[in-house]
Design a protein around this motif. Structure first.
Motif, mmCIF file in Angstrom:
data_model
loop_
_atom_site.group_PDB
_atom_site.id
_atom_site.type_symbol
_atom_site.label_atom_id
_atom_site.label_comp_id
_atom_site.label_asym_id
_atom_site.label_seq_id
_atom_site.Cartn_x
_atom_site.Cartn_y
_atom_site.Cartn_z
ATOM 1 N N HIS A 264 7.452 3.790 2.060
ATOM 2 C CA HIS A 264 7.735 4.929 1.184
ATOM 3 C C HIS A 264 8.936 4.634 0.292
ATOM 4 N N LYS B 241 -3.090 5.397 4.622
ATOM 5 C CA LYS B 241 -2.488 4.045 4.595
ATOM 6 C C LYS B 241 -2.552 3.391 5.976
ATOM 7 N N SER B 242 -2.041 4.139 6.988
ATOM 8 C CA SER B 242 -2.007 3.563 8.346
ATOM 9 C C SER B 242 -3.419 3.331 8.874
ATOM 10 N N LEU C 180 0.883 -1.167 0.000
ATOM 11 C CA LEU C 180 0.000 0.000 0.000
ATOM 12 C C LEU C 180 0.921 1.217 0.000
ATOM 13 N N VAL C 181 0.904 1.966 -1.074
ATOM 14 C CA VAL C 181 1.800 3.130 -1.136
ATOM 15 C C VAL C 181 1.004 4.406 -1.381
ATOM 16 N N GLY C 182 1.601 5.506 -0.987
ATOM 17 C CA GLY C 182 0.943 6.809 -1.149
ATOM 18 C C GLY C 182 1.686 7.836 -0.331
ATOM 19 N N ASP D 210 3.341 -2.042 8.888
ATOM 20 C CA ASP D 210 3.288 -0.611 8.542
ATOM 21 C C ASP D 210 4.716 -0.066 8.545
ATOM 22 N N SER E 179 3.063 -1.363 4.098
ATOM 23 C CA SER E 179 3.091 -0.004 3.557
ATOM 24 C C SER E 179 4.528 0.479 3.648
ATOM 25 N N CYS F 33 -3.946 -0.157 -9.013
ATOM 26 C CA CYS F 33 -3.605 -1.388 -8.290
ATOM 27 C C CYS F 33 -3.178 -2.435 -9.315
ATOM 28 N N THR G 162 -6.011 2.565 7.107
ATOM 29 C CA THR G 162 -6.508 1.346 6.448
ATOM 30 C C THR G 162 -5.927 0.100 7.128
#
Lengths: 240, 426
Positions: A193, A43-44, A35-37, A160, A191, A216, A46
């Motif tokens: 970065h 993200k966290s 899960l990136v963004g 995470d 997740s 996705c 979710t």
């Protein structure tokens, strides 16, 4: 395909702020799903909803077919969650921490001791497991926490930002461990970065922004779609 | 092993650090040391200074007064070097603070039926502190009483020969009786009040240690788990969340009991050192024990059980309230500020007399669950058992309500999303 995770129209609101705004996706068993963004896009939040510690405002989270709100206790038997920048109990030794957490998750002393033994090996901390956690470096503590998250062999591990702030060697070791465990059938939702890490680890990537799913797919498919060899460029094009 | 004990063991290990153990040992040693030092200083100071007597009359009467004072507790120094100014300036009397002057002509004035005075001088020092000035005042008072009694006896012997002066001076000595709840016993009011005060003031102070220490510990435990995100891991585990709450409450209570035990032990040895009365400060009222028992003021086993139950619920109420405050705390640093309302709520009933408070204040004080624990010893002594039982029932209701709220907060999003900020805090 067995669905390890299924998010359907997932929404999380904090007063007037919508942290997650109708997220839908599925993760297959044995997948490493990223899960990136950008920062603060949900993200966290979710991951916390998948980990059953936050309740969705609407929509649903299903883990191996179980609803994370209605069957939270049953879901907790299947998952393991590593929060971002999590700490550990500083006055316990590494070994005591692993044994304690194994007891909390497995509730059986023999199984817990076996799991803690395996966790000790996975952590790679060797004799330092006998030292108090407050004496550990950030990298050592993170390796211990990752070992804790996977030693109980959860069907779904939620991590995470597992390697944030770690040096190259520690980050590499953690990525290697995740790869090896996924090859053994464990499902991961992570997740991060670090796009290099994401590309190395992930089978599929979900890019989100403002709580919404932008794309996705597999890293290769995303790069083809945006006609680039650089996953970071894909990320920038999607989020800007 | 039962998962509750696994959690309890972890909580105790986290709370009972080497620093805390060091604090306990250091507290005991410091109390012992200070108590011993102050006590020996006071004894030495008492032995060094007494009363300096200047007999300027030099008659049979002044000799008799001097002899009577010599039999007292205070060290008597006779000074024959001159008047009070000379005595105050004399270097050899530099350490003395209390001076008594029998003026010239005292006997003559009294024989002539004219009133006369014995003079007392107390020297104050600019840097006087500790118990010194109080001890001087007490010495002067005793010496004045002894001199007055001796002069009265001398006068009576002269003017009413054949009658015992002691009889004439106190022909009908007072006998004091106390009446409590219809029961009467011969005991001085001072002893009854002293005993009741020891129960109503020292007792809450002792409980105060347990309440504040345990509340602080549980708030820190919850807030630091939130801050370190260890709580998020526990909440995602298949663990009954009530067990998490109960294990924290139990561990904080156990360690608080240990700490307050150490404090009370230290305080006892400190008081023993300072007062020189021995380790048990209640020794002063022990002589009145049978009379106090006759009045029903001594606690029976069932009385102690009731008081114990009230204290237990007082601690449980404090812990459950602190637990909620810990959930609301932004981080560990904000704990001290969050403690303030709890401490104020605790201290209010100690410093406000319930019997004289107006109705609104009374309602407020009785709404504070700690008040019932403070009132319990007094109520048991006075036979107000129903009030104690109602108090315990109220405390139990407050505790149940707080645990329910804490468990709900622990089960919902509030635990991770609730933040209590003080105005102006960042």
């Amino acid at each position: 395909m067995i669905k390890a995770l299924e998010l359907t129209d997932l929404v999380k609101k904090y007063k007037n702020f919508e942290a997650v705004a109708g997220l839908s996706l599925t993760v297959a068993e044995g997948e490493i799903f990223a899960l990136v963004g950008p920062n603060g896009v949900g993200k966290s939040t979710t991951l916390k909803m998948i980990a059953t510690i936050l309740t969705p405002t609407s929509g649903s989270v299903k883990v191996f077919g179980l609803d994370a709100s209605r069957d939270a206790h049953a879901v907790r038997e299947l998952i393991s969650y590593l929060p971002e920048e999590a700490g550990a109990y500083k006055n316990l030794t590494g070994r005591e921490y692993l044994e304690f957490m194994a007891m909390v998750f497995l509730k059986d002393k023999a199984r817990a001791l076996a799991a803690a033994g395996e966790g000790g090996l996975l952590s790679g901390l060797g004799p330092r497991l006998g030292d108090k956690i407050k004496t550990y470096s950030k990298g050592m503590a993170r390796k211990l926490l990752l070992a804790r998250a996977v030693m109980i062999k959860p069907r779904l591990a939620i991590l995470d930002e597992p390697t944030t702030g770690l040096d190259i060697v520690n980050g590499y070791e953690i990525r290697k461990t995740i790869k090896a465990l996924a090859a053994g059938g464990m499902t991961f939702v992570i997740s991060s970065h670090n796009m290099g890490e994401i590309e190395y680890l992930s089978d599929r990537i979900a890019v989100i922004n403002n709580g919404r799913l932008l794309a996705c797919d597999t890293p290769a498919a995303l790069k083809t779609r945006f006609a680039t060899d650089d996953l970071e460029e894909v990320f920038i094009k999607l989020t800007q | 092993m039962n998962i509750f004990f696994v959690l309890l063991k972890k909580e105790i290990k986290e709370l009972l650090t080497r620093q805390l153990l060091f604090t306990i040992v250091a507290t005991l040693l410091v109390f012992q040391l200070i108590g011993g030092l102050v006590g020996s200083h006071n004894k030495a100071s008492a032995a060094r200074s007494g009363i300096v007597l200047l007999d300027l009359d030099r008659t049979a009467l002044s000799g008799r007064v001097t002899k009577a004072l010599g039999g007292g507790k205070a060290k008597l120094t006779l000074y024959a070097g001159g008047g009070i100014e000379t005595a105050l300036a004399a270097p050899e009397l530099g350490a003395e603070n209390s001076f008594m002057v029998i003026p010239a002509g005292l006997e003559g004035e009294l024989k002539a039926g004219r009133p006369a005075s014995v003079e007392f001088y107390s020297r104050f020092k600019k840097n006087a502190s500790g118990l010194g000035p109080a001890m001087s005042a007490s010495r002067i008072r005793r010496a004045a009483q002894a001199a007055s009694a001796e002069i009265s006896a001398w006068l009576l012997e002269r003017n009413a020969p054949g009658l015992a002066p002691a009889f004439l001076m106190d022909p009908a000595p007072a006998r004091e009786f106390a009446v409590v709840d219809g029961r009467t016993a011969e005991v001085s009011l001072a002893q009854v009040i002293g005993f009741i005060q020891s129960q109503t003031f020292f007792f809450p102070v002792a409980v105060f240690f347990i309440v504040i220490l345990s509340a602080q510990m549980i708030m820190t435990a919850v807030a630091s788990e939130k801050e370190n995100k260890t709580l998020e891991t526990l909440l995602s585990s298949p663990l009954d969340r009530r067990l998490l709450v109960m294990s924290k409450l139990a561990a904080a209570s156990l360690i608080a009991a240990l700490l307050s035990g150490a404090y009370m032990l230290g305080m006892r040895s400190f008081m023993a050192g300072v007062t020189g009365l021995g380790a048990d400060p209640s020794v002063a009222v022990a002589a009145a024990g049978p009379a106090l028992a006759k009045l029903g003021l001594m606690l029976t086993t069932s009385g102690y059980l009731l008081v114990g139950l009230s204290v237990l619920f007082c601690i449980l109420c404090a812990l459950s309230i602190a637990f909620i405050l810990g959930i609301m705390a932004e981080d560990v640093k904000s704990i001290q500020a969050m403690m303030t309302p709890l401490m104020l709520a605790y201290l209010m009933p100690i410093f406000i007399d319930l019997s004289t408070a107006h109705t609104g204040l009374k309602v407020l004080l009785y709404a504070i669950p700690f008040t019932h624990a403070f009132m319990a010893p007094q109520n048991v002594m006075m036979g107000n058992y129903s009030q104690v039982l109602w108090g315990i029932a109220y405390q139990a209701a407050v505790f149940a309500a707080c645990v329910t709220i804490a468990a709900r907060l622990f089960s919902g999003d509030a635990l991770l999303t609730m933040r209590f900020r003080f105005p102006g805090s960042r």
